[in-house]
Design a protein around this motif. Structure first.
Motif, PDB file in Angstrom:
ATOM      1  N   TRP A 183      -0.812  -4.447   6.839  1.00  0.00           N
ATOM      2  CA  TRP A 183      -0.510  -3.211   6.103  1.00  0.00           C
ATOM      3  C   TRP A 183      -1.697  -2.925   5.208  1.00  0.00           C
ATOM      4  O   TRP A 183      -2.034  -3.728   4.334  1.00  0.00           O
ATOM      5  CB  TRP A 183       0.771  -3.352   5.280  1.00  0.00           C
ATOM      6  N   TRP A 184      -2.361  -1.785   5.421  1.00  0.00           N
ATOM      7  CA  TRP A 184      -3.578  -1.480   4.674  1.00  0.00           C
ATOM      8  C   TRP A 184      -3.279  -0.525   3.533  1.00  0.00           C
ATOM      9  O   TRP A 184      -2.525   0.442   3.693  1.00  0.00           O
ATOM     10  CB  TRP A 184      -4.616  -0.837   5.589  1.00  0.00           C
ATOM     11  N   SER A 185      -3.883  -0.804   2.380  1.00  0.00           N
ATOM     12  CA  SER A 185      -3.822   0.125   1.258  1.00  0.00           C
ATOM     13  C   SER A 185      -5.101  -0.015   0.456  1.00  0.00           C
ATOM     14  O   SER A 185      -5.745  -1.065   0.469  1.00  0.00           O
ATOM     15  CB  SER A 185      -2.605  -0.152   0.368  1.00  0.00           C
ATOM     16  N   ASN A 186      -5.464   1.052  -0.244  1.00  0.00           N
ATOM     17  CA  ASN A 186      -6.687   1.056  -1.042  1.00  0.00           C
ATOM     18  C   ASN A 186      -6.399   0.673  -2.485  1.00  0.00           C
ATOM     19  O   ASN A 186      -7.278   0.739  -3.335  1.00  0.00           O
ATOM     20  CB  ASN A 186      -7.351   2.442  -0.984  1.00  0.00           C
ATOM     21  N   CYS A 219      -1.921   4.799   2.587  1.00  0.00           N
ATOM     22  CA  CYS A 219      -1.712   3.461   3.142  1.00  0.00           C
ATOM     23  C   CYS A 219      -1.050   3.592   4.501  1.00  0.00           C
ATOM     24  O   CYS A 219      -0.661   4.686   4.922  1.00  0.00           O
ATOM     25  CB  CYS A 219      -0.850   2.609   2.209  1.00  0.00           C
TER      26      CYS A 219
END
Length: 390
Positions: free
Chosen positions: A155-158, A164
């Motif tokens: 799970w990608w988030s900045n 995301c």
């Protein structure tokens, strides 16, 4: 492949699929941006990932120099660097994850010549808000690539809030012999490329809402890809790091991890200087100062007479060229020399202060805080050079 050949192959692959070049940003974000440095290729594109039309269209590609302070403590291993080149591609509300993964597989196998039997993928397995990534799973299965489901790792988030979504990471087997295990069970699987479905916005209360358009954001580190394609043991054997390793190693005997840290930090400092940052006590300047002083701390542990002026000027020029920067090499070396003089003075003033504290017994957290806040002596310096440990 050389780094130049890798870049050409990557860009050409995407140009032939309708992607247009997105301009590269410097390491210094524009005024008003809350982050200190550009950390990924997607960072300058955030407004467009949130729905604003991009002047270059809906399919973009570029190479972006990046800096990540979050990886500082991992520098010294096989794959992590502070400053690196990121190869990126984007779909701004255009194609989906299936196309991205198929094109990515094609580039790795046909464009870069990787053995498809050495590939492994991971996908998001779902949580209490978002279901499993069935499209990515099905796509990899159809391509004959084994898949592993994970949770937060895919799970990608900045950050804690903002754009995301689920991602799919591509790993290459870098061990001896045939592949075994999975990326989650064997660290000889090395991640090379991440394909993110940026579909959600996370709010401060943890809620997810759907972005105005679903996007694809991919990122692949150039130095790590070069390592995999060349069959090297680490990124420090590649064309961009090898001159530093040779020059530093020829002058000063260091163990492998120390050599890597010194080379990474000095090379990173050159790139930061190339984008106009200068050492200071706060913000970006402090990150630069920390890089230089961490390198010097390692160098001076065995021999305080070591000096950065002994390194050949060609190192800085080669690094600036590789990161598409211009700069006055003599002026850059003067900045590094001045920072070294300042640090040498700090060490000289700090040694008796630490010695007095040590005479009372082992240093505690309150002592380290006082040394840092009052005298500007960070803990790694106190422990590394001034005899504070214990």
């Amino acid at each position: 492949m050389t780094p130049e050949q890798i870049l050409h192959t990557f860009l050409d692959h995407h140009h032939r699929r309708g992607h247009r070049d997105a301009p590269e940003s410097t390491l210094v974000p524009p005024p008003g941006d809350p982050v200190l440095f550009t950390t990924s290729g997607m960072h300058p594109l955030t407004p467009y990932l949130e729905g604003r039309p991009h002047p270059g269209g809906r399919r973009l590609v570029n190479v972006q120099r990046c800096l990540r302070t979050t990886d500082l403590d991992e520098v010294g291993d096989r794959t992590h660097l502070t400053v690196f080149d990121m190869l990126g591609s984007w779909s701004l509300g255009d194609y989906g994850i299936a196309e991205s993964l198929r094109w990515g597989h094609e580039l790795l196998v046909d464009g870069f010549g990787l053995d498809p039997g050495r590939l492994h993928a991971t996908v998001f397995g779902g949580d209490d808000q978002v279901g499993p990534d069935e499209t990515a799973w099905r796509t990899w299965t159809e391509l004959g690539v084994p898949v592993e489901e994970t949770g937060d790792d895919n799970w990608w988030s900045n950050g804690p809030t903002g754009p995301c979504g689920p991602d799919s990471e591509i790993f290459v087997w870098t061990g001896d012999g045939p592949p075994t295990g999975t990326p989650g069970t064997d660290d000889r699987w090395t991640e090379v490329w991440n394909h993110v479905q940026m579909r959600h916005h996370r709010h401060p209360d943890g809620r997810l809402t759907t972005l105005p358009q679903p996007n694809i954001d991919t990122g692949m580190g150039l130095e790590r890809l070069e390592m995999v394609l060349r069959g090297d043991r680490s990124v420090y054997e590649g064309a961009g790091l090898r001159p530093w390793v040779d020059a530093v190693g020829d002058r000063w005997p260091l163990d492998e991890v120390s050599l890597r840290v010194v080379c990474d930090h000095l090379r990173s400092a050159v790139v930061v200087l190339g984008d106009g940052v200068r050492p200071s006590a706060t913000g970006r300047g402090y990150v630069l100062r920390r890089l230089v002083r961490r390198a010097l701390t390692v160098l001076w542990r065995d021999d305080p007479s070591r000096t950065l002026t002994d390194l050949p000027p060609g190192l800085s020029g080669d690094t600036l060229r590789r990161f598409r920067q211009r700069g006055d090499i003599a002026a850059l070396r003067d900045v590094l020399a001045d920072e070294e003089r300042r640090f040498r003075g700090l060490v000289g003033r700090g040694r008796p202060i630490v010695a007095r504290l040590r005479s009372r017994g082992p240093l505690g957290d309150a002592d380290y805080r006082w040394l840092h806040d009052t005298h500007g002596l960070p803990r790694d310096l106190v422990d590394g050079l001034l005899g504070g440990a214990g």
